[in-house]
Design an enzyme around this catalytic site. Structure first.
Site, PDB file in Angstrom:
ATOM      1  N   CYS A 183      -8.595  18.129  20.807  1.00  0.00           N
ATOM      2  CA  CYS A 183      -8.509  18.308  22.404  1.00  0.00           C
ATOM      3  C   CYS A 183      -7.411  17.203  22.828  1.00  0.00           C
ATOM      4  O   CYS A 183      -7.728  16.476  23.677  1.00  0.00           O
ATOM      5  CB  CYS A 183      -9.821  18.459  23.114  1.00  0.00           C
ATOM      6  SG  CYS A 183     -10.580  19.853  22.526  1.00  0.00           S
ATOM      7  N   GLY A 218       0.944  -1.137  -0.066  1.00  0.00           N
ATOM      8  CA  GLY A 218       0.051  -0.029  -0.053  1.00  0.00           C
ATOM      9  C   GLY A 218       1.040   1.241  -0.011  1.00  0.00           C
ATOM     10  O   GLY A 218       0.827   2.045  -0.839  1.00  0.00           O
ATOM     11  N   ARG A 219       1.616   1.723   0.944  1.00  0.00           N
ATOM     12  CA  ARG A 219       2.249   2.740   1.397  1.00  0.00           C
ATOM     13  C   ARG A 219       3.111   3.141   0.067  1.00  0.00           C
ATOM     14  O   ARG A 219       3.148   4.374  -0.218  1.00  0.00           O
ATOM     15  CB  ARG A 219       3.375   2.437   2.471  1.00  0.00           C
ATOM     16  CG  ARG A 219       3.907   3.633   3.135  1.00  0.00           C
ATOM     17  CD  ARG A 219       4.752   3.337   4.408  1.00  0.00           C
ATOM     18  NE  ARG A 219       4.355   2.202   5.202  1.00  0.00           N
ATOM     19  CZ  ARG A 219       3.352   2.535   6.254  1.00  0.00           C
ATOM     20  NH1 ARG A 219       3.158   3.860   6.530  1.00  0.00           N
ATOM     21  NH2 ARG A 219       2.875   1.771   7.188  1.00  0.00           N
TER      22      ARG A 219
HETATM   23  C1  LIG Z   1      -1.563  -3.011   6.011  1.00  0.00           C
HETATM   24  C2  LIG Z   1      -1.462  -4.072   5.232  1.00  0.00           C
HETATM   25  C3  LIG Z   1      -0.792  -4.171   3.896  1.00  0.00           C
HETATM   26  C4  LIG Z   1      -0.268  -3.186   3.470  1.00  0.00           C
HETATM   27  O1  LIG Z   1       0.808  -2.394   4.133  1.00  0.00           O
HETATM   28  P1  LIG Z   1       1.627  -1.293   3.612  1.00  0.00           P
HETATM   29  O2  LIG Z   1       2.719  -0.948   4.628  1.00  0.00           O
HETATM   30  O3  LIG Z   1       0.720  -0.347   3.181  1.00  0.00           O
HETATM   31  O4  LIG Z   1       2.355  -1.863   2.295  1.00  0.00           O
HETATM   32  C5  LIG Z   1      -0.703  -5.336   3.080  1.00  0.00           C
HETATM   33  N1  LIG Z   1      -1.343  -6.592   3.637  1.00  0.00           N
HETATM   34  C6  LIG Z   1      -1.782  -6.789   4.871  1.00  0.00           C
HETATM   35  C7  LIG Z   1      -2.365  -7.969   5.255  1.00  0.00           C
HETATM   36  C8  LIG Z   1      -1.847  -5.559   5.620  1.00  0.00           C
HETATM   37  O5  LIG Z   1      -2.327  -5.582   7.084  1.00  0.00           O
END
Ligand SMILES: *Cc1c(COP(=O)(O)O)cnc(C)c1O
Length: 421
Positions: free
Chosen positions: A342, A275-276
């Site tokens: 807050c 994702g990241r």
């Molecule tokens: C959060 C997660 C990802 C993605 O992680 P990134 O750090 O954003 O690449 C992929 N697979 C699972 C099972 C996750 O929980």
């Protein structure tokens, strides 16, 4: 990193006339170019697929862009599965990597032909009961326990993590599923979060490949795909260096040639669920400085808050902060840049050297394109901000509007409360 922000001060000043701050801005061109680099690096494998982790940026427009670049999705809940479907990502392009999953969600994934990745040994029986049968394809999540060292603090040590099956359970799980008539198998692991060391991933791949070979030897099950999870990091801090995709791919390929090919497992599909690194560096939280405060420290108050971007407050995470139009000015001041919640942890930056900020300045928080808007919340009655996409032709499209008071109250029975005494 600061250098990749695509708009000049005059362009951004024009944009905020149409879209008042705060909002998230994403750069479509940069997302596509990065995805192409990632795909190209892994094209040295017979089959490669990235399943974008929806939780990082759950917006169907972003998913659609990534789908056009060949991505599937990784989902962990029913709404994420539905969102993938809406974005046109379907069937085995979707991997359902969930844990503590209700039967109804397994059912949805099964009926839509999504790949189910089981998080525990007992879930084989649970799945069979939930569906009335086992799917043709099953994947298992491996927790290497103490075998995998050097994991960072966000994800923690595998032996203390709640996820996955032990090595013994993995072998037994494939044996049972084979006997039950399951036809296709995958193996998943995810032991990293925001990891920048390429060798970490090569080492993980080696561990996974060796387990695939062991499974084949002990059970006769030929695993057809491995999913290396997510966890590829991004350089949040100016002194950090981006992960070289080619270096990771080549390192994993060497292990593939050393372990997978001699074991007779070639072709073994390589999947990721990152994702990241896919959207993180290509999204920014754009805010306006609305207050300056001088007490024991100097404070800059923004019109956004931790409800829009939780990472600094929750993890003490570093995000680069720049001031539009003042990118090249000397950092003569030291500020705490804060939001309106807050909670004293609602600080985007603490004791940060920055150029002198005036009220009305546009403040850019970088690397917010993953686990940014997605982690937002409504505590303190805060309304989460919207999202704007910069298209490849330089035009802008609002891909999520700002929340309203009506949205916030939508789950309340306001008519009922009038009559309530
Ligand atoms: C959060 C997660 C990802 C993605 O992680 P990134 O750090 O954003 O690449 C992929 N697979 C699972 C099972 C996750 O929980």
């Amino acid at each position: 990193m600061s250098s990749n922000f695509p708009l000049s001060n005059s362009q951004l000043s024009n944009l905020v006339k149409d879209f008042p701050t705060p909002f998230y801005l994403y750069d479509e061109k940069a997302i596509r170019e990065n995805m192409r680099r990632f795909t190209k690096a892994f094209s040295i494998f017979p089959v490669f697929c990235e399943h974008f982790a929806v939780k990082a940026c759950p917006n169907p427009y972003i998913l659609k862009i990534l789908a056009e670049e060949g991505c599937g999705t990784d989902c962990s809940s029913l709404p994420e599965l539905i969102l993938s479907d809406i974005a046109g990502i379907q069937g085995n392009k979707v991997i359902f990597t969930s844990n503590e999953t209700p039967a109804s969600e397994y059912k949805y994934a099964f009926e839509h032909g999504n790949i189910i990745n089981l998080d525990d040994f007992t879930h084989i029986e649970f799945l069979k009961k939930s569906l009335g049968e086992l799917p043709e394809t099953i994947c298992f999540r491996y927790n290497p326990g103490a075998e995998k060292q050097g994991c960072n603090s966000i994800i923690g040590k595998p032996e203390e993590a709640k996820y996955g099956l032990t090595r013994e359970q993995m072998i037994e799980a494939y044996r049972i599923c084979k006997a039950e008539g399951v036809k296709h198998f995958g193996l998943h692991t995810m032991v990293a979060s925001n990891e920048l060391n390429p060798n970490f991933f090569v080492d993980t791949a080696k561990l996974v490949f060796e387990l695939c070979a062991e499974v084949l030897e002990k059970t006769g099950v030929r695993i057809e795909f491995v999913d290396l999870g997510g966890g590829l990091g991004i350089p949040y801090k100016p002194e950090q260096k981006a992960v070289d995709y080619d270096e990771v791919a080549r390192g994993i390929r060497a292990e593939y040639d050393r372990v997978v090919v001699p074991a007779g497992l070639d072709p073994l599909e390589i999947h990721w669920e990152c994702g990241r690194p896919i959207t993180g560096p290509y999204g920014w939280l754009i805010s306006t400085a609305i207050h300056k405060k001088h007490i024991y420290r100097e404070y800059i108050g923004l019109d956004s808050c931790m409800a829009d971007l939780m990472r600094p407050g929750m993890y003490g995470a570093y995000h680069e902060v720049t001031v539009s139009g003042k990118e090249n000015e000397p950092k003569t001041e030291v500020y705490d840049v804060v939001g309106s919640l807050c909670e004293n942890c609602d600080k985007f930056a603490v004791q940060r050297p920055l150029p002198k900020i005036e009220i009305g300045d546009l403040v850019i928080i970088h690397d917010a394109g993953a686990h940014g808007r997605a982690m937002g919340f409504n505590y303190n009655g805060k309304l989460r901000c919207g999202e704007v996409l910069m298209r490849q032709d330089g035009s802008f499209k609002e891909i999520r509007r700002r929340e309203t008071v009506e949205d916030l109250f939508a789950t309340l029975d306001l008519d009922g409360v009038e009559k309530f005494n």
